[in-house]
Design a protein around this motif. Structure first.
Motif, PDB file in Angstrom:
ATOM      1  N   LEU A   2     -17.843 -12.708 -20.209  1.00 21.65           N
ATOM      2  CA  LEU A   2     -18.050 -13.879 -19.349  1.00 21.65           C
ATOM      3  C   LEU A   2     -17.356 -13.310 -18.241  1.00 21.65           C
ATOM      4  O   LEU A   2     -17.632 -14.204 -16.958  1.00 21.65           O
ATOM      5  CB  LEU A   2     -16.900 -14.723 -19.887  1.00 21.65           C
ATOM      6  CG  LEU A   2     -17.617 -15.653 -21.179  1.00 21.65           C
ATOM      7  CD1 LEU A   2     -17.380 -16.782 -21.588  1.00 21.65           C
ATOM      8  CD2 LEU A   2     -18.824 -15.835 -20.886  1.00 21.65           C
ATOM      9  N   GLN A   3     -16.157 -12.661 -18.105  1.00 21.19           N
ATOM     10  CA  GLN A   3     -15.371 -12.339 -16.854  1.00 21.19           C
ATOM     11  C   GLN A   3     -16.337 -11.400 -15.750  1.00 21.19           C
ATOM     12  O   GLN A   3     -15.172 -11.177 -14.862  1.00 21.19           O
ATOM     13  CB  GLN A   3     -13.668 -12.155 -17.163  1.00 21.19           C
ATOM     14  CG  GLN A   3     -13.195 -12.904 -17.947  1.00 21.19           C
ATOM     15  CD  GLN A   3     -12.168 -13.535 -17.236  1.00 21.19           C
ATOM     16  OE1 GLN A   3     -11.890 -12.783 -16.651  1.00 21.19           O
ATOM     17  NE2 GLN A   3     -11.212 -14.663 -17.575  1.00 21.19           N
ATOM     18  N   VAL A  22      -2.240 -23.510 -22.377  1.00 22.69           N
ATOM     19  CA  VAL A  22      -3.505 -22.569 -24.067  1.00 22.69           C
ATOM     20  C   VAL A  22      -4.706 -22.920 -23.663  1.00 22.69           C
ATOM     21  O   VAL A  22      -4.828 -23.805 -23.607  1.00 22.69           O
ATOM     22  CB  VAL A  22      -2.954 -23.692 -25.453  1.00 22.69           C
ATOM     23  CG1 VAL A  22      -3.330 -22.818 -26.217  1.00 22.69           C
ATOM     24  CG2 VAL A  22      -1.403 -23.918 -25.149  1.00 22.69           C
ATOM     25  N   SER A  23      -5.100 -21.203 -23.505  1.00 19.33           N
ATOM     26  CA  SER A  23      -6.303 -21.721 -22.660  1.00 19.33           C
ATOM     27  C   SER A  23      -7.643 -21.107 -23.787  1.00 19.33           C
ATOM     28  O   SER A  23      -6.836 -19.727 -24.169  1.00 19.33           O
ATOM     29  CB  SER A  23      -6.635 -21.399 -21.792  1.00 19.33           C
ATOM     30  OG  SER A  23      -7.878 -21.285 -21.556  1.00 19.33           O
ATOM     31  N   ALA A  24      -8.828 -21.771 -23.309  1.00 17.16           N
ATOM     32  CA  ALA A  24      -9.329 -20.327 -25.449  1.00 17.16           C
ATOM     33  C   ALA A  24     -10.007 -18.720 -23.964  1.00 17.16           C
ATOM     34  O   ALA A  24     -10.520 -18.500 -24.168  1.00 17.16           O
ATOM     35  CB  ALA A  24     -10.461 -21.366 -25.488  1.00 17.16           C
ATOM     36  N   SER A  25     -10.839 -19.454 -22.042  1.00 15.98           N
ATOM     37  CA  SER A  25     -11.546 -18.857 -21.993  1.00 15.98           C
ATOM     38  C   SER A  25     -10.563 -17.662 -20.707  1.00 15.98           C
ATOM     39  O   SER A  25     -10.756 -16.254 -21.289  1.00 15.98           O
ATOM     40  CB  SER A  25     -12.677 -19.290 -20.931  1.00 15.98           C
ATOM     41  OG  SER A  25     -11.424 -20.069 -19.926  1.00 15.98           O
ATOM     42  N   ASN A  27     -23.976 -23.220 -20.241  1.00 15.16           N
ATOM     43  CA  ASN A  27     -23.414 -22.032 -20.121  1.00 15.16           C
ATOM     44  C   ASN A  27     -21.966 -21.806 -20.468  1.00 15.16           C
ATOM     45  O   ASN A  27     -21.729 -21.321 -21.718  1.00 15.16           O
ATOM     46  CB  ASN A  27     -24.194 -20.560 -19.680  1.00 15.16           C
ATOM     47  CG  ASN A  27     -25.496 -20.331 -20.140  1.00 15.16           C
ATOM     48  OD1 ASN A  27     -25.935 -20.506 -20.769  1.00 15.16           O
ATOM     49  ND2 ASN A  27     -25.930 -19.098 -18.937  1.00 15.16           N
ATOM     50  N   ARG A  28     -21.937 -22.355 -19.661  1.00  9.38           N
ATOM     51  CA  ARG A  28     -19.673 -22.844 -19.881  1.00  9.38           C
ATOM     52  C   ARG A  28     -18.958 -23.591 -21.034  1.00  9.38           C
ATOM     53  O   ARG A  28     -18.738 -23.571 -21.678  1.00  9.38           O
ATOM     54  CB  ARG A  28     -19.583 -23.074 -18.617  1.00  9.38           C
ATOM     55  CG  ARG A  28     -19.084 -21.786 -17.468  1.00  9.38           C
ATOM     56  CD  ARG A  28     -18.972 -22.922 -16.240  1.00  9.38           C
ATOM     57  NE  ARG A  28     -18.846 -21.664 -15.015  1.00  9.38           N
ATOM     58  CZ  ARG A  28     -17.581 -20.840 -15.272  1.00  9.38           C
ATOM     59  NH1 ARG A  28     -16.382 -21.742 -15.335  1.00  9.38           N
ATOM     60  NH2 ARG A  28     -17.610 -20.236 -13.817  1.00  9.38           N
ATOM     61  N   ILE A  29     -19.862 -24.666 -20.857  1.00 12.22           N
ATOM     62  CA  ILE A  29     -19.788 -25.144 -22.237  1.00 12.22           C
ATOM     63  C   ILE A  29     -20.042 -24.292 -23.731  1.00 12.22           C
ATOM     64  O   ILE A  29     -18.983 -24.573 -24.311  1.00 12.22           O
ATOM     65  CB  ILE A  29     -20.912 -26.535 -21.757  1.00 12.22           C
ATOM     66  CG1 ILE A  29     -20.393 -27.514 -20.720  1.00 12.22           C
ATOM     67  CG2 ILE A  29     -20.714 -27.453 -23.282  1.00 12.22           C
ATOM     68  CD1 ILE A  29     -21.744 -28.113 -20.612  1.00 12.22           C
ATOM     69  N   VAL A  30     -21.539 -24.441 -23.514  1.00  8.98           N
ATOM     70  CA  VAL A  30     -21.603 -23.748 -24.980  1.00  8.98           C
ATOM     71  C   VAL A  30     -20.861 -21.628 -25.171  1.00  8.98           C
ATOM     72  O   VAL A  30     -19.834 -22.383 -26.409  1.00  8.98           O
ATOM     73  CB  VAL A  30     -23.016 -22.839 -24.662  1.00  8.98           C
ATOM     74  CG1 VAL A  30     -23.330 -21.885 -26.083  1.00  8.98           C
ATOM     75  CG2 VAL A  30     -24.383 -23.843 -24.712  1.00  8.98           C
ATOM     76  N   LEU A  32     -16.235 -19.968 -27.681  1.00  6.19           N
ATOM     77  CA  LEU A  32     -14.812 -18.932 -27.952  1.00  6.19           C
ATOM     78  C   LEU A  32     -13.450 -20.178 -28.437  1.00  6.19           C
ATOM     79  O   LEU A  32     -12.675 -19.482 -29.105  1.00  6.19           O
ATOM     80  CB  LEU A  32     -14.039 -19.230 -26.320  1.00  6.19           C
ATOM     81  CG  LEU A  32     -14.385 -17.679 -25.905  1.00  6.19           C
ATOM     82  CD1 LEU A  32     -14.336 -18.329 -23.686  1.00  6.19           C
ATOM     83  CD2 LEU A  32     -14.479 -16.375 -26.386  1.00  6.19           C
ATOM     84  N   GLN A  33     -13.502 -21.614 -28.035  1.00  2.00           N
ATOM     85  CA  GLN A  33     -12.726 -22.434 -29.321  1.00  2.00           C
ATOM     86  C   GLN A  33     -12.851 -22.337 -30.529  1.00  2.00           C
ATOM     87  O   GLN A  33     -12.011 -22.579 -31.850  1.00  2.00           O
ATOM     88  CB  GLN A  33     -13.160 -23.833 -29.322  1.00  2.00           C
ATOM     89  CG  GLN A  33     -12.797 -24.167 -27.752  1.00  2.00           C
ATOM     90  CD  GLN A  33     -11.774 -24.031 -26.393  1.00  2.00           C
ATOM     91  OE1 GLN A  33     -10.623 -23.996 -27.593  1.00  2.00           O
ATOM     92  NE2 GLN A  33     -11.384 -25.219 -25.465  1.00  2.00           N
ATOM     93  N   VAL A  34     -13.949 -21.563 -30.650  1.00  7.47           N
ATOM     94  CA  VAL A  34     -14.634 -22.053 -32.773  1.00  7.47           C
ATOM     95  C   VAL A  34     -13.377 -20.081 -33.013  1.00  7.47           C
ATOM     96  O   VAL A  34     -13.016 -20.403 -33.838  1.00  7.47           O
ATOM     97  CB  VAL A  34     -15.619 -21.969 -33.478  1.00  7.47           C
ATOM     98  CG1 VAL A  34     -16.068 -21.323 -34.793  1.00  7.47           C
ATOM     99  CG2 VAL A  34     -15.690 -23.294 -32.567  1.00  7.47           C
ATOM    100  N   LEU A  35     -13.921 -19.346 -32.775  1.00  9.51           N
ATOM    101  CA  LEU A  35     -13.412 -18.128 -32.668  1.00  9.51           C
ATOM    102  C   LEU A  35     -12.258 -18.320 -32.478  1.00  9.51           C
ATOM    103  O   LEU A  35     -11.385 -17.511 -33.405  1.00  9.51           O
ATOM    104  CB  LEU A  35     -14.297 -16.994 -32.280  1.00  9.51           C
ATOM    105  CG  LEU A  35     -15.892 -16.683 -31.984  1.00  9.51           C
ATOM    106  CD1 LEU A  35     -16.096 -15.593 -30.721  1.00  9.51           C
ATOM    107  CD2 LEU A  35     -15.659 -16.217 -32.903  1.00  9.51           C
ATOM    108  N   ALA A  36     -11.510 -18.483 -31.543  1.00 13.00           N
ATOM    109  CA  ALA A  36      -9.983 -18.392 -31.703  1.00 13.00           C
ATOM    110  C   ALA A  36      -9.863 -19.026 -32.992  1.00 13.00           C
ATOM    111  O   ALA A  36      -8.382 -19.051 -33.002  1.00 13.00           O
ATOM    112  CB  ALA A  36      -9.267 -19.018 -29.806  1.00 13.00           C
ATOM    113  N   MET A  37      -9.755 -20.332 -32.951  1.00 11.44           N
ATOM    114  CA  MET A  37      -9.617 -21.366 -34.318  1.00 11.44           C
ATOM    115  C   MET A  37      -9.481 -20.261 -35.897  1.00 11.44           C
ATOM    116  O   MET A  37      -8.612 -20.347 -35.539  1.00 11.44           O
ATOM    117  CB  MET A  37     -10.382 -22.690 -34.151  1.00 11.44           C
ATOM    118  CG  MET A  37     -10.182 -23.559 -35.288  1.00 11.44           C
ATOM    119  SD  MET A  37      -8.483 -23.925 -34.951  1.00 11.44           S
ATOM    120  CE  MET A  37      -8.728 -26.020 -34.496  1.00 11.44           C
ATOM    121  N   VAL A  38     -10.813 -19.357 -35.756  1.00 12.77           N
ATOM    122  CA  VAL A  38     -10.671 -19.048 -37.076  1.00 12.77           C
ATOM    123  C   VAL A  38      -9.624 -18.021 -36.914  1.00 12.77           C
ATOM    124  O   VAL A  38      -9.164 -17.284 -38.429  1.00 12.77           O
ATOM    125  CB  VAL A  38     -12.197 -18.294 -36.859  1.00 12.77           C
ATOM    126  CG1 VAL A  38     -12.328 -16.947 -38.370  1.00 12.77           C
ATOM    127  CG2 VAL A  38     -12.691 -18.993 -36.761  1.00 12.77           C
TER     128      VAL A  38
END
Lengths: 220, 379
Positions: free
Chosen positions: B233-234, A87-90, B190-193, B198-204
């Motif tokens: 990012l890709q 389950v990944s975000a990126s 950058n990746r960490i940021v 992404l984590q927060v957006l996905a959570m919302v």
């Protein structure tokens, strides 16, 4: 809803984001799953997996070292019967492909809806491969890449015409049921094709890793 | 330790070893002509002094801190003193024989050290001073006499030049490496940021649905941003652009381009890695895909979802596009195409044909519409 037998399976969650760990755990427990352990980094993941021996691991790839792919490699080496879902975000394509080659049974993005996520975990717990369209595209591309890069004498796994057809249909968003209808086969047959595709890829990866290890050993 | 430092260290070691090699040569030459020398014992003593000084400089020159002006001057003065004994010790007759002083070529070692230390000009000046001194012991127009003077200027100048150039080169490389390391570190940060965002957006997106109408709207917005950020990012277009500019035709990564089509109502499946394609062709193909997607939003119904699959099979790109909209019969689609509606004729078929590809579709009532484009990657 999940079958009783799936819900009886023991789940471990691996994610370095506390908010996700909490949210996922809450959702899974609510749906009747038995969450037996959580881990925040690779080392915790390996140590706890050995200690509590879960049946299913729900894993984020972007975790402090060793990273998700390395963990999957290690865990699958020790427990080939383990069912792992990423389950990944990126959704980094290379990472996801590596995870599947290492033995993960599926992959969903964190942005998937609650229902999709739960459904994915349920299917993994039932031992099925969770093939999203994005993953099908990646796997299809990998088989094509191996066929193109193949040199004389190399043994690379190949897809049968039927498997290619099934993968392409998954990649364009058809469900297993729709594929079964279209190809006039049973739901089970479609599932077997998909499982087979992943299995061949994983097996090949293991042979490659072993060959690499032997070569390193001989060279040093 | 950086590489220019370690290069300098090995240059000094090489300079020291050269001095010993020259010492061996001087001893051999002097040993052979010792019986004819005016003062054979003094000649042996001079050789001993040269040996002692070689050992001194070897150890002293190991540390950069000790290589001062005073020390370098002292090296030149000692060498000059030894060179000055040539005529009194050897005698005029023996000196005229070969025009080789008591130190033979050992005297070049000190100017070479100066050249490594301060560059070609300083080395050449020091060499000229010693060479002139040697020449003045017995001035003569015979080439054997003045050729050594020329060599005493050229050799240290050359060594100094090489040392300076190498040092500049390695300094630059060290600097480049430092910049590359800093960039890699920034990339890592950058990746960490980005991962955090992404984590927060996905959570919302994940939780928003449970929070009433406002939450649903937030979830939708977060979803759009999340998809967009993930696509960006890709993106590997930049690296390919740089690669392609050399061959004259700008290349781009088709995979990144198609990935940007992803949205909450469009899923995109691609292979890992990139597909390099001439920019103009990639844009045309992408435009055809865009046209087909516009079709979906216009005709397939408001809730329709579309899937794009991009594959590369031996130089051929295969784009499959499907929607789960209301679909239409082949006759309806043909009619629409004939009437110039749907943008089908010009925008999709025309574009694909212009790219040298073929385009086909199928549709079933209630089964959505399916397109397949097959286009060669190159022209």
């Amino acid at each position: 809803m999940a079958q009783a037998s799936e819900q009886g399976r023991r789940i471990m969650l691996v994610d370095d984001h506390p908010m996700w760990l909490e949210a996922l755990e809450e959702d899974l427990v609510e749906a009747g799953f038995d969450v037996v352990a959580v881990a925040r980094d690779g080392r915790e993941c390996l140590a706890r997996a050995r200690a509590v021996r879960p049946d299913v691991v729900v894993m984020d790839l972007n975790i402090p070292a060793p990273n998700g792919v390395e963990c999957i490699q290690q865990l699958m080496g020790e427990r080939p019967d383990l069912d792992i879902i990423v389950v990944s975000a990126s959704g980094e394509r290379d990472d996801v492909l590596d995870a599947v080659k290492a033995g993960a049974k599926g992959y969903v993005l964190k942005s998937a809806s609650k229902e999709e996520l739960l459904h994915a975990v349920q299917r993994t717990a039932a031992g099925e491969a969770v093939f999203t369209p994005a993953l099908a595209g990646l796997v299809l591309g990998e088989y094509r890449r191996m066929a193109t890069a193949k040199q004389h004498g190399d043994e690379v796994p190949e897809l049968t015409a039927r498997e290619t057809e099934v993968l392409r249909l998954v990649a364009t968003g058809l469900s297993y049921r729709e594929i079964a209808e279209r190809l006039v086969v049973s739901h089970r047959t479609v599932q077997n094709h998909v499982q087979n595709v992943l299995h061949k890829l994983e097996l090949h990866n293991r042979v490659e890793l072993a060959r690499y290890a032997i070569k390193q050993g001989l060279d040093s | 330790m950086d590489s220019s430092q370690s290069l300098l260290r090995s240059m000094w070691r090489a300079g020291g070893l050269l001095r010993f090699a020259m010492l061996v040569l001087a001893c051999a030459v002097n040993g052979l002509r010792d019986p004819q020398a005016l003062h054979p014992r003094l000649l042996v003593a001079v050789c001993a002094v040269m040996a002692a000084w070689s050992v001194c400089t070897w150890f002293w020159n190991q540390s950069a801190r000790r290589r001062t002006w005073v020390w370098m001057m002292l090296d030149i003065v000692v060498t000059a003193a030894i060179v000055a004994t040539s005529r009194p010790v050897l005698g005029e007759t023996l000196l005229r024989d070969s025009f080789l002083g008591v130190s033979v070529y050992w005297m070049a070692a000190a100017p070479i050290a100066v050249a490594i230390w301060k560059g070609p000009v300083a080395g050449a000046v020091a060499g000229a001073v010693l060479g002139l001194e040697q020449f003045l012991q017995l001035p003569s127009l015979a080439p054997r006499a003045w050729l050594d003077l020329v060599c005493m200027v050229i050799v240290p100048a050359f060594v100094g030049l090489v040392a300076t150039e190498l040092e500049v080169l390695l300094r630059q490389r060290d600097k480049d490496r430092a910049v590359a390391a800093a960039l890699a570190e920034r990339e890592r940060l950058n990746r960490i940021v980005h991962d955090g965002v992404l984590q927060v957006l996905a959570m919302v997106e994940h939780e928003g649905g449970d929070l009433g109408p406002k939450g649903v709207r937030l979830a939708r917005l977060a979803g759009e941003q999340e998809t967009r950020l993930r696509g960006l990012l890709q993106d590997r277009g930049i690296a390919l652009d740089a690669e392609g500019s050399a061959s004259g035709d700008t290349m781009t990564d088709l995979v990144s381009m198609v990935m940007l089509r992803e949205s909450p109502s469009v899923s995109v499946s691609v292979m890992a890695g990139a597909v390099a394609m001439p920019l103009r062709r990639a844009r045309e193909l992408d435009a055809a895909i865009g046209e087909a997607l516009t079709n979906v939003t216009k005709h397939a119904g408001p809730d329709a979802h579309a899937w794009i699959l991009l594959e590369e099979d031996g130089g051929e790109l295969i784009v499959s596009l499907r929607d789960d909209g209301v679909g239409m019969t082949a006759a309806q689609l043909r009619d629409a195409a004939a009437a110039g509606r749907l943008g089908v004729r010009e925008s999709i078929q025309g574009r694909i044909r212009a790219l040298g590809g073929v385009c086909s579709w199928r549709s079933e009532p209630q089964g959505g519409l399916e397109w397949e484009f097959r286009v060669p990657v190159g022209a």
